[in-house]
Scaffold this motif. Structure first.
Motif, mmCIF file in Angstrom:
data_model
loop_
_atom_site.group_PDB
_atom_site.id
_atom_site.type_symbol
_atom_site.label_atom_id
_atom_site.label_comp_id
_atom_site.label_asym_id
_atom_site.label_seq_id
_atom_site.Cartn_x
_atom_site.Cartn_y
_atom_site.Cartn_z
ATOM 1 N N THR A 149 2.284 14.525 12.694
ATOM 2 C CA THR A 149 2.469 13.083 12.831
ATOM 3 C C THR A 149 3.945 12.745 12.676
ATOM 4 N N ASN A 161 3.147 16.279 8.272
ATOM 5 C CA ASN A 161 3.468 14.856 8.344
ATOM 6 C C ASN A 161 4.976 14.729 8.458
ATOM 7 N N ASN A 205 6.740 12.169 9.231
ATOM 8 C CA ASN A 205 7.116 10.755 9.151
ATOM 9 C C ASN A 205 7.759 10.509 7.787
ATOM 10 N N SER A 253 2.957 6.848 4.716
ATOM 11 C CA SER A 253 2.312 7.643 5.755
ATOM 12 C C SER A 253 1.571 8.816 5.114
ATOM 13 N N ARG A 254 0.318 9.033 5.530
ATOM 14 C CA ARG A 254 -0.506 10.053 4.863
ATOM 15 C C ARG A 254 -1.496 10.675 5.840
ATOM 16 N N ILE A 255 -1.616 11.994 5.755
ATOM 17 C CA ILE A 255 -2.688 12.737 6.422
ATOM 18 C C ILE A 255 -3.671 13.192 5.351
ATOM 19 N N GLY A 271 4.380 17.869 3.984
ATOM 20 C CA GLY A 271 4.796 16.497 4.164
ATOM 21 C C GLY A 271 6.218 16.447 4.670
ATOM 22 N N GLY A 277 6.446 10.856 4.008
ATOM 23 C CA GLY A 277 5.044 11.035 4.334
ATOM 24 C C GLY A 277 4.421 12.239 3.655
ATOM 25 N N VAL A 308 0.756 14.866 2.865
ATOM 26 C CA VAL A 308 -0.537 15.427 3.249
ATOM 27 C C VAL A 308 -1.325 15.654 1.974
#
Length: 432
Positions: free
Chosen positions: A111, A155, A157, A162-164, A189, A195, A197
């Motif tokens: 992302t 991630n 970003n 922002s998070r996965i 991350g 961001g 994860v």
């Protein structure tokens, strides 16, 4: 719903906007395909029970957008291409599900700016072959870059919100003596800030990887399992052996956060400057029920460079190369237990240390300045077999609060000594 058996059927279904693509026969595809939002692609078992294969000619494979599913398929690209990858950047990408897949090529979910949330669920994924060394997005810290993995969730970003969200159940990567190239499992991350994860659980079978780095390259590393900065894993479990083959190939490595980490089988490194477990992050409970064994020049068993671990256990630790330290502590940890022996077989040699090639001796247990352990327990021997070594070394500023060795502290090599406790080190009375 019609069963897709030819390339023309597949193109027609994509152009018509079908929401469920059911593949009934193996198909050679001339270019990569993209799944529109909400589209599922799955294989239908053939008469002999085997699932079909989508083969891609010199291109990437299946592109993802939003809320996609891929199930019961073999996807084959060239190993240096992406078999599965995402291309859409939107604020909410939704939920992606992957189940019962066999891949040649990289699984890549990255992302970027503009994406605030995504959920990824992976179950029963086998990556047979992959070369992940050419991708430019690479974490950088401690003087090194990290190459992506055959399975990459990243991630990229920089925005803090922002998070996965990630769940991985039962993945295997590479084959014995036929490893994937680059890292194996890579979860990252954006950095220490940015961001993230967050994985509730990750479970793996066997993982085999090789970065194929030339000896002497100091600023690139890989790992079979790499939980990089910005990544948090609540439960990480390996049910089979984890192995690396190349230069500066760590086996288990983290710059992130793992609450519970369990390896049920052996952890093995064959290349120079590899490390069985190297920790720059924060780990709660870490257990290797099997043995840690390294066979390369400067390949160490366990290194605590930064961060900390509350409780850490090994079956045994054994190294076979010059410069290959058994255990080295440079930061404070809690309780360290080795149920069997800690044995090193080498003498002096070069190894990569934080991006710099340094000369090390194959000490059994080394506590550097800033290193500290609440309790160290070794069930068997703490032993060195090389010449001109110290089996147990504690530098000025190093601290061992309590230590118990069930066997003996042994220095077998010529000119070697059992203990080297510097002035200013703090150790139990039994080591003075």
């Amino acid at each position: 719903m019609s069963i897709i058996t030819t390339y023309n059927d597949l193109v027609s279904a994509l152009l018509q906007g079908d929401k469920e693509l059911v593949i009934g026969r193996s198909i050679l595809v001339s270019s990569s395909i993209t799944l529109a939002p909400e589209v599922t692609i799955r294989g239908e078992a053939q008469e002999n029970g085997e699932y079909p294969t989508l083969s891609f000619s010199n291109t990437d494979g299946v592109g993802l957008t939003k809320n996609n599913q891929i199930k019961n398929l073999n996807i084959q690209t060239d190993p240096s291409h992406r078999a599965v990858y995402n291309i859409l950047q939107a604020q909410d990408l939704g939920h992606f599900e992957f189940e019962n897949l066999r891949l040649i090529g990289q699984f890549s979910f990255i992302t970027r700016p503009g994406t605030k949330s995504a959920k990824v669920s992976i179950k029963d994924l086998d990556i047979i072959a992959c070369d992940a060394r050419r991708y430019p997005e690479q974490p950088q810290k401690y003087g090194v870059n990290v190459w992506q993995g055959a399975l990459t969730v990243y991630n990229f970003n920089s925005e803090d919100d922002s998070r996965i969200d990630l769940t991985i159940d039962n993945i295997t990567i590479g084959r014995k003596n036929a490893p994937v190239l680059g890292s194996g499992l890579f979860v990252s991350g954006f950095g220490d800030k940015g961001g993230t994860v967050v994985a509730d659980r990750i479970t793996t079978g066997a993982v085999y990887s090789n970065g194929k780095l030339p000896f002497g390259v100091p600023d690139i590393i890989t790992a079979a399992i790499f939980i990089v900065y910005g990544a948090t894993v609540k439960q990480l479990t390996h049910h089979e052996t984890i192995v690396t083959y190349g230069v500066s190939d760590m086996v288990l490595d983290t710059w992130g956060h793992v609450e519970n980490w369990l390896s049920e089988k052996d952890v093995i490194s064959y290349g120079p400057s590899g490390i069985g477990f190297v920790n720059f992050g924060t780990v709660g409970n870490f257990v290797v029920k099997g043995d840690v064994k390294t066979y390369g020049l400067g390949a160490r068993g366990y290194n605590q460079y930064d961060g900390t671990v509350d409780n850490i256990e090994f079956g045994s630790i054994e190294t076979f190369g010059d410069g290959s330290i058994g255990i080295q502590l440079s930061r404070k940890i809690g309780k360290l237990t080795v149920h069997g022996d800690v044995i090193t077989h080498g003498g002096e040699g070069q190894s990569l240390v934080k991006g710099v090639l340094s000369t090390l001796k194959a000490i059994g247990l080394s506590v550097k300045e800033g290193g500290e352990a609440e309790q160290i327990t070794i069930g068997g021997n703490l032993e060195t077999q090389g010449d001109a070594l110290s089996t147990l070394e504690v530098n000025k500023g190093g601290i061992i609060h309590a230590m118990q060795v069930g066997g003996d502290i042994v220095a077998k090599g010529e000119g070697s000594q059992r203990l080297d406790i510097e002035d200013g080190a703090q150790v139990p009375d039994s080591l003075k």
